[in-house]
Design a protein around this motif. Structure first.
Motif, mmCIF file in Angstrom:
data_model
loop_
_atom_site.group_PDB
_atom_site.id
_atom_site.type_symbol
_atom_site.label_atom_id
_atom_site.label_comp_id
_atom_site.label_asym_id
_atom_site.label_seq_id
_atom_site.Cartn_x
_atom_site.Cartn_y
_atom_site.Cartn_z
ATOM 1 N N LEU A 39 0.658 -1.265 -0.144
ATOM 2 C CA LEU A 39 0.024 0.450 0.344
ATOM 3 C C LEU A 39 0.994 1.341 -0.335
ATOM 4 N N HIS A 42 -0.306 4.524 -1.687
ATOM 5 C CA HIS A 42 -2.053 5.125 -0.616
ATOM 6 C C HIS A 42 -1.268 5.623 0.316
ATOM 7 N N GLU A 121 -7.625 8.810 -5.793
ATOM 8 C CA GLU A 121 -6.449 8.453 -4.766
ATOM 9 C C GLU A 121 -6.719 9.375 -3.559
#
Ligand code: FPP
Ligand code: MG
Length: 307
Positions: A39, A42, A121
């Motif tokens: 991740l 992110h 995002e």
């Protein structure tokens, strides 16, 4: 004109803010996910906005409120709450800047989240920060807050940032662009959009510090008044401030035909109203001893701020 601090024995507000800000930065670093693993992208987006250099006003208000009612506030108790408030605030800024909302390109002196990571995002970064905040609020690594009080803190913050609070205020703000609204509606927008989270920050700190019902009432009035003053000053800075100092666009409210205090009352009257609101906030704390000086100074800081 700046309001002069009236508490000569009190630590200079700049020193106080720097000290508290550093504590909050440490807390954010301790709790926020590290950008690693699958991740990474992110988490980079979450961290990009969270560590872009905010003033950390809401967590500092929460800590100051807790310390006003309990001198021995334990940082392991208060910091997860303080950090949660900053996560919620940062989510609101990321979403507020999106093309579908205010469509801003600069925030905290840097390109906005969606300019760097893309719209999808940026939406997810906001979602992630908001959700993580509530995870943090359930974190109880000390027994200083009893479960009933913790639930009350969570309820207060959830209500403050939901549809009858910050989200609703944002909805009304967007819907009022380019149309005439009356003063009552303007006040409602400001109180919901900005005031609700600031009030909840003070209330959460007060509960964590085990405020009496009378102390909680006084803190609530104080929070509502400084929350309103904060947005009135924000409106003023959008007209009078500089892009360099603010780290975000100026003149954007007028461009988007937003309802603001200066649009309603002009600059001079707006300044006076901000000042009166802050004075009322200080008056709301009159039953507290000098333990509340940090909150009094924070009210003046909100009026005097230039960014
Ligand atoms: C500046 O805070 C921010 C405000 C005055 C709040 C404005 C309200 C919103 C953006 C609500 C948006 C809501 C949703 C649901 C999208 P600050 O001066 O403390 O900024 P800093 O943390 O960068 O110092
Ligand atoms: Mg905006």
């Amino acid at each position: 004109m700046k309001i002069k601090p009236s508490y000569p024995n009190y630590m200079d507000i700049k020193t106080y803010l720097n000290e508290k800000k550093q504590q909050v930065e440490n807390g954010l670093e301790e709790f926020m996910f590290k950008a690693e693993g699958p991740l990474t992208e992110h988490i980079k987006a979450l961290r990009y906005s969270l560590f872009a250099g905010g003033k950390r006003v809401r967590p500092i208000l929460c800590i100051a409120a807790a310390e006003t009612v309990d001198q021995h506030t334990d940082y392991n108790t208060i910091m997860p709450i303080a950090v949660a408030l900053e996560c919620i605030h940062t989510y609101s800024l990321i979403h507020d800047d999106l093309p579908a909302m205010d469509d801003d390109k600069l925030r905290r002196g840097k390109p906005t989240n969606h300019m760097v990571f893309g719209e999808a995002e940026a939406i997810l970064a906001g979602d992630g920060l908001l959700t993580f905040a509530f995870e943090l609020l359930t974190r109880h690594n000390t027994n200083q807050i009893d479960p009933t009080d913790r639930l009350r803190i969570i309820e207060i913050i959830a209500k403050a940032v939901g549809s009858l609070g910050m989200v609703g205020g944002q909805a009304l703000d967007l819907a009022s662009e380019g149309i005439d609204i009356d003063f009552e509606q303007l006040r409602l927008i400001h109180s919901c959009k900005t005031g609700a989270l600031i009030t909840a920050s003070v209330q959460a700190g007060a509960i964590a510090g085990k405020a009496t019902p009378e102390q909680f009432e006084a803190m609530t009035s104080y929070g509502q008044l400084i929350g309103l003053a904060f947005q009135i000053v924000d409106d003023l800075l959008n007209v009078e401030g500089t892009k360099e100092e603010l780290g975000k666009a100026v003149g954007s409210d007028a461009e988007r035909q937003k309802s603001t205090y200066p649009a309603f009352f002009g600059l001079e009257k707006t300044r006076t109203m901000a000042r009166e609101t802050v004075n009322l906030a200080v008056t709301a704390l009159e039953d507290f001893n000098n333990q509340a000086d940090s909150l009094r100074e924070l009210a003046l800081y909100i009026y005097n701020r230039t960014n």
